[in-house]
Design a protein around this motif. Structure first.
Motif, PDB file in Angstrom:
ATOM      1  N   TRP A  23      29.193  36.637  27.690  1.00 42.23           N
ATOM      2  CA  TRP A  23      30.364  37.004  28.475  1.00 42.23           C
ATOM      3  C   TRP A  23      30.545  36.054  29.663  1.00 42.23           C
ATOM      4  O   TRP A  23      31.636  35.543  29.914  1.00 42.23           O
ATOM      5  CB  TRP A  23      30.187  38.446  28.967  1.00 42.23           C
ATOM      6  CG  TRP A  23      31.410  39.066  29.555  1.00 42.23           C
ATOM      7  CD1 TRP A  23      31.657  39.311  30.863  1.00 42.23           C
ATOM      8  CD2 TRP A  23      32.554  39.537  28.840  1.00 42.23           C
ATOM      9  NE1 TRP A  23      32.884  39.914  31.015  1.00 42.23           N
ATOM     10  CE2 TRP A  23      33.460  40.056  29.796  1.00 42.23           C
ATOM     11  CE3 TRP A  23      32.901  39.567  27.489  1.00 42.23           C
ATOM     12  CZ2 TRP A  23      34.695  40.602  29.432  1.00 42.23           C
ATOM     13  CZ3 TRP A  23      34.124  40.110  27.133  1.00 42.23           C
ATOM     14  CH2 TRP A  23      35.003  40.611  28.094  1.00 42.23           C
ATOM     15  N   LYS A  64      46.047  32.141  43.954  1.00 41.92           N
ATOM     16  CA  LYS A  64      45.303  32.812  42.875  1.00 41.92           C
ATOM     17  C   LYS A  64      43.805  32.478  42.941  1.00 41.92           C
ATOM     18  O   LYS A  64      43.419  31.373  43.302  1.00 41.92           O
ATOM     19  CB  LYS A  64      45.863  32.367  41.513  1.00 41.92           C
ATOM     20  CG  LYS A  64      47.244  32.946  41.190  1.00 41.92           C
ATOM     21  CD  LYS A  64      47.138  34.225  40.403  1.00 41.92           C
ATOM     22  CE  LYS A  64      48.485  34.925  40.248  1.00 41.92           C
ATOM     23  NZ  LYS A  64      49.430  34.154  39.436  1.00 41.92           N
ATOM     24  N   LEU A  74      38.513  35.448  39.490  1.00 36.07           N
ATOM     25  CA  LEU A  74      39.035  36.795  39.249  1.00 36.07           C
ATOM     26  C   LEU A  74      39.989  36.796  38.055  1.00 36.07           C
ATOM     27  O   LEU A  74      39.940  37.688  37.187  1.00 36.07           O
ATOM     28  CB  LEU A  74      39.755  37.295  40.508  1.00 36.07           C
ATOM     29  CG  LEU A  74      40.235  38.750  40.525  1.00 36.07           C
ATOM     30  CD1 LEU A  74      39.093  39.702  40.222  1.00 36.07           C
ATOM     31  CD2 LEU A  74      40.865  39.079  41.878  1.00 36.07           C
ATOM     32  N   LEU A  75      40.824  35.785  38.001  1.00 34.62           N
ATOM     33  CA  LEU A  75      41.770  35.671  36.902  1.00 34.62           C
ATOM     34  C   LEU A  75      41.026  35.504  35.572  1.00 34.62           C
ATOM     35  O   LEU A  75      41.410  36.092  34.544  1.00 34.62           O
ATOM     36  CB  LEU A  75      42.698  34.475  37.160  1.00 34.62           C
ATOM     37  CG  LEU A  75      44.073  34.472  36.497  1.00 34.62           C
ATOM     38  CD1 LEU A  75      44.760  35.818  36.650  1.00 34.62           C
ATOM     39  CD2 LEU A  75      44.933  33.356  37.087  1.00 34.62           C
ATOM     40  N   GLU A  80      38.008  36.597  34.871  1.00 38.38           N
ATOM     41  CA  GLU A  80      37.418  37.895  34.528  1.00 38.38           C
ATOM     42  C   GLU A  80      38.472  38.847  33.990  1.00 38.38           C
ATOM     43  O   GLU A  80      38.218  39.626  33.068  1.00 38.38           O
ATOM     44  CB  GLU A  80      36.751  38.508  35.774  1.00 38.38           C
ATOM     45  CG  GLU A  80      35.406  37.866  36.092  1.00 38.38           C
ATOM     46  CD  GLU A  80      34.992  38.056  37.545  1.00 38.38           C
ATOM     47  OE1 GLU A  80      35.790  38.629  38.323  1.00 38.38           O
ATOM     48  OE2 GLU A  80      33.891  37.603  37.899  1.00 38.38           O
ATOM     49  N   PHE A  81      39.633  38.764  34.557  1.00 36.70           N
ATOM     50  CA  PHE A  81      40.734  39.619  34.128  1.00 36.70           C
ATOM     51  C   PHE A  81      41.134  39.311  32.677  1.00 36.70           C
ATOM     52  O   PHE A  81      41.330  40.219  31.863  1.00 36.70           O
ATOM     53  CB  PHE A  81      41.930  39.421  35.059  1.00 36.70           C
ATOM     54  CG  PHE A  81      43.081  40.330  34.776  1.00 36.70           C
ATOM     55  CD1 PHE A  81      43.004  41.689  35.056  1.00 36.70           C
ATOM     56  CD2 PHE A  81      44.264  39.833  34.240  1.00 36.70           C
ATOM     57  CE1 PHE A  81      44.070  42.531  34.802  1.00 36.70           C
ATOM     58  CE2 PHE A  81      45.337  40.670  33.984  1.00 36.70           C
ATOM     59  CZ  PHE A  81      45.238  42.024  34.262  1.00 36.70           C
ATOM     60  N   ALA A 140      38.391  40.526  30.306  1.00 35.04           N
ATOM     61  CA  ALA A 140      38.438  41.982  30.195  1.00 35.04           C
ATOM     62  C   ALA A 140      39.589  42.416  29.296  1.00 35.04           C
ATOM     63  O   ALA A 140      39.487  43.384  28.531  1.00 35.04           O
ATOM     64  CB  ALA A 140      38.573  42.614  31.577  1.00 35.04           C
ATOM     65  N   ASN A 141      40.686  41.674  29.382  1.00 36.64           N
ATOM     66  CA  ASN A 141      41.851  42.014  28.570  1.00 36.64           C
ATOM     67  C   ASN A 141      41.617  41.794  27.080  1.00 36.64           C
ATOM     68  O   ASN A 141      42.263  42.444  26.252  1.00 36.64           O
ATOM     69  CB  ASN A 141      43.085  41.238  29.034  1.00 36.64           C
ATOM     70  CG  ASN A 141      43.926  42.057  29.987  1.00 36.64           C
ATOM     71  OD1 ASN A 141      44.755  42.842  29.568  1.00 36.64           O
ATOM     72  ND2 ASN A 141      43.654  41.915  31.282  1.00 36.64           N
ATOM     73  N   THR A 165      39.035  42.695  25.493  1.00 34.48           N
ATOM     74  CA  THR A 165      38.499  43.983  25.034  1.00 34.48           C
ATOM     75  C   THR A 165      39.615  45.005  24.859  1.00 34.48           C
ATOM     76  O   THR A 165      39.624  45.775  23.899  1.00 34.48           O
ATOM     77  CB  THR A 165      37.451  44.492  26.030  1.00 34.48           C
ATOM     78  OG1 THR A 165      36.458  43.482  26.210  1.00 34.48           O
ATOM     79  CG2 THR A 165      36.793  45.757  25.524  1.00 34.48           C
ATOM     80  N   GLY A 166      40.562  44.993  25.779  1.00 37.28           N
ATOM     81  CA  GLY A 166      41.721  45.873  25.665  1.00 37.28           C
ATOM     82  C   GLY A 166      42.535  45.576  24.421  1.00 37.28           C
ATOM     83  O   GLY A 166      43.018  46.484  23.742  1.00 37.28           O
ATOM     84  N   LEU A 167      42.681  44.295  24.109  1.00 36.77           N
ATOM     85  CA  LEU A 167      43.430  43.913  22.908  1.00 36.77           C
ATOM     86  C   LEU A 167      42.721  44.413  21.654  1.00 36.77           C
ATOM     87  O   LEU A 167      43.354  44.897  20.711  1.00 36.77           O
ATOM     88  CB  LEU A 167      43.583  42.388  22.839  1.00 36.77           C
ATOM     89  CG  LEU A 167      44.492  41.740  23.885  1.00 36.77           C
ATOM     90  CD1 LEU A 167      44.447  40.221  23.782  1.00 36.77           C
ATOM     91  CD2 LEU A 167      45.930  42.227  23.728  1.00 36.77           C
ATOM     92  N   PHE A 179      52.433  39.536  26.777  1.00 34.64           N
ATOM     93  CA  PHE A 179      52.606  40.151  28.096  1.00 34.64           C
ATOM     94  C   PHE A 179      51.518  39.690  29.055  1.00 34.64           C
ATOM     95  O   PHE A 179      51.788  39.367  30.217  1.00 34.64           O
ATOM     96  CB  PHE A 179      52.582  41.676  27.946  1.00 34.64           C
ATOM     97  CG  PHE A 179      52.949  42.410  29.185  1.00 34.64           C
ATOM     98  CD1 PHE A 179      54.256  42.440  29.643  1.00 34.64           C
ATOM     99  CD2 PHE A 179      51.976  43.081  29.917  1.00 34.64           C
ATOM    100  CE1 PHE A 179      54.597  43.128  30.794  1.00 34.64           C
ATOM    101  CE2 PHE A 179      52.313  43.761  31.072  1.00 34.64           C
ATOM    102  CZ  PHE A 179      53.619  43.786  31.513  1.00 34.64           C
ATOM    103  N   LEU A 180      50.305  39.637  28.546  1.00 33.34           N
ATOM    104  CA  LEU A 180      49.189  39.152  29.355  1.00 33.34           C
ATOM    105  C   LEU A 180      49.419  37.717  29.798  1.00 33.34           C
ATOM    106  O   LEU A 180      49.225  37.375  30.976  1.00 33.34           O
ATOM    107  CB  LEU A 180      47.880  39.259  28.558  1.00 33.34           C
ATOM    108  CG  LEU A 180      46.656  38.582  29.173  1.00 33.34           C
ATOM    109  CD1 LEU A 180      46.247  39.254  30.478  1.00 33.34           C
ATOM    110  CD2 LEU A 180      45.482  38.575  28.191  1.00 33.34           C
ATOM    111  N   MET A 216      51.878  37.558  32.481  1.00 34.40           N
ATOM    112  CA  MET A 216      51.313  38.064  33.742  1.00 34.40           C
ATOM    113  C   MET A 216      50.483  37.010  34.471  1.00 34.40           C
ATOM    114  O   MET A 216      50.610  36.851  35.681  1.00 34.40           O
ATOM    115  CB  MET A 216      50.418  39.266  33.455  1.00 34.40           C
ATOM    116  CG  MET A 216      51.184  40.546  33.188  1.00 34.40           C
ATOM    117  SD  MET A 216      50.955  41.670  34.561  1.00 34.40           S
ATOM    118  CE  MET A 216      52.368  42.708  34.427  1.00 34.40           C
ATOM    119  N   ILE A 217      49.640  36.327  33.726  1.00 31.95           N
ATOM    120  CA  ILE A 217      48.753  35.371  34.413  1.00 31.95           C
ATOM    121  C   ILE A 217      49.502  34.114  34.857  1.00 31.95           C
ATOM    122  O   ILE A 217      49.075  33.429  35.773  1.00 31.95           O
ATOM    123  CB  ILE A 217      47.539  34.973  33.540  1.00 31.95           C
ATOM    124  CG1 ILE A 217      47.982  34.376  32.219  1.00 31.95           C
ATOM    125  CG2 ILE A 217      46.647  36.170  33.304  1.00 31.95           C
ATOM    126  CD1 ILE A 217      46.833  33.948  31.336  1.00 31.95           C
TER     127      ILE A 217
END
Lengths: 191, 191
Positions: free
Chosen positions: A125, A149, A153-154, A156-157, A160-161, A163-165, A184-185, A188-189
Motif C-alpha cells: 500500500w 494541494k 494526502l491526494l 492517499e485519497f 483509498a478510493n 477500495t471504494g471502487l 468522478f474521482l 475531483m482530483i
DNA sequence: TACTATTTAGAACGTTTGTTCCAAAATATT
DNA sequence: AATATTTTGGAACAAACGTTCTAAATAGTA
C-alpha cells in the motif's frame, strides 16, 4: 545426482494465488490447493511450507505484480495523465477479470488478526501511495494541480478510493457504474 | 404448558454478531459461538438454525442497526451539515471501537460467493446511498452545493469513500490519518 | 401434586481439516 | 548400467469442524 522438480514452483504458486484470490484464505482447503495446483500434498509442503506460508508467498507475489502493473499503466505525456491512466487501468482490470484486488480482500479478511499479512499489504500500500505522491508532486511542479494541494494526502485519497471502487463493483457488478465513479474521482482530483 | 426460554434471543444474537464481526464468518467456529453466546449447541440450532442462518440474522441485525445509527448521526441545521456529521460519526465510531464495518468485511469475504450475503449488504448499501442522496438533493435546493452536481453520484462517491476510510484505518491504525482523509473528503464534496 | 411440553447440557456423529509419513518411481551423475 | 538422491502419489493421522441426538432438568397447566 538426483531428480529435478518436474514443475515450475513459480507457475504453480500462481495457481494457488488465483485460488486464494477467488475464495479467500479460510475458505480454501489444502485439498482444493492439491487439485488446483496439480501437485501432491508432499510436494506442496516440501516446496512452500504449510498453508499459511504458501499464502504469504502468494500474497507477496500478488503485491509485487500489482505494483509492477500500476507502474506499467502510468503512461502519458504529463504526470496527471499518468495518474488518470492508472485509475482507468484499475477499473478496466476489475471489470474485465471480474476480480477485485487480492490485497484488499485480504485486508478485510485477515489483516486485523494476522501481523504477517498486515505487513505485506501495508508495505505494498505504501509503495503504491508513494508512487502516486511522486507523480502528484511532479504534477504540482508543472502546474497541473494547484499549489495549495498536498500531494501526499491526494495520493492517499486516490488509493483509498480504489477500495471504494472495488466495493462498489462487488455490490453493483455494474461496469458503467464503476466507470462513472472513476471519472468522478478523476474530475475531483483535477480541481 | 412448558418452559420458557431462559435467554433473550436478540441479546445472544448480538454476542454472536460481535464475534462474527471480529473474526469473520469462516474463522468463527461453532465452538467459538457456543462459548461466546453462553448457549448450548442445541439451543443455538433450535433458535437460529445452522451457522449460516445465524450469520445471516447477525448481518441483517447489523445492517439495520447501522442504518439507524447513520440516520441518528445526521444532525445539523442544514443538509450539508448533516452529511458532514454522518461522515465524522463514522470516523469517530471506527477509531473509538477499533472495528470497521461488518458489512464491508463481509463484502470482501463472502459477497462474491454468497448470494444471500450479497443481497443483505447490497440492500443496506442502497438504503444508505439513498439517504445521502436525499440530503444532497436538499443541499442542492438550498444552494449548499452547486447546481451542476449530481446528488446520486455524489452520494455513491461518499459511501464508496467510507470503505476507503476503513481500509486506511486497518492498515495505518492511525486516528489522525483517517480524520485527515475524512476532512479532505468533506472539503472535496463541498466544492 | 401430577402431567406435559420444552429447554437444557453434553455426548456422539460422520466429515473435513491441516499435516506427516512412507514406499515406489524417477533421473543426473558416476 | 549402477548408484545415489530427490520427487512423487497416496495412505494415514489426530484434531477440529458443523450438526444431530438423547436423557435429564425445568416450569406452566390441570
Amino acid at each position: 545426482m538426483a531428480r529435478k522438480k518436474e514443475f515450475d514452483p513459480e507457475e504453480r504458486m500462481e495457481k494457488a494465488r488465483d485460488l486464494f484470490w477467488e475464495k479467500g484464505y479460510n475458505a480454501t482447503s489444502m485439498e482444493d490447493l492439491v487439485q488446483t495446483m496439480g501437485l501432491n500434498r508432499g510436494s506442496i509442503y516440501d516446496t512452500y511450507g504449510d498453508k499459511h506460508s504458501l499464502y504469504l508467498q502468494c500474497l507477496g507475489n500478488y503485491a509485487a505484480e500489482k505494483l509492477r502493473e500500476h507502474k506499467e499503466a502510468a503512461l502519458g505525456t504529463s504526470p496527471m495523465e499518468k495518474v488518470e491512466n492508472m485509475i482507468l487501468s484499475v477499473v478496466e482490470a476489475t471489470v474485465n477479470t471480474g476480480k477485485c484486488c487480492m490485497a484488499v480482500n485480504s485486508t478485510f479478511e485477515l489483516a486485523t488478526v494476522d501481523q504477517s499479512v498486515h505487513s505485506i499489504i501495508n508495505n505494498n500500500w505504501k509503495d503504491i501511495v508513494n508512487f502516486f505522491e511522486q507523480l502528484l508532486t511532479d504534477a504540482k511542479k508543472v502546474g497541473e494541480i494547484s499549489s495549495d494541494k498536498d500531494p501526499r494526502l491526494l495520493a492517499e485519497f486516490i488509493a483509498a478510493n480504489f477500495t471504494g471502487l472495488w466495493q462498489t463493483y462487488i455490490l453493483s457488478r455494474d461496469k458503467k457504474q464503476v466507470e462513472k465513479l472513476a471519472q468522478f474521482l478523476i474530475g475531483m482530483i483535477k480541481h
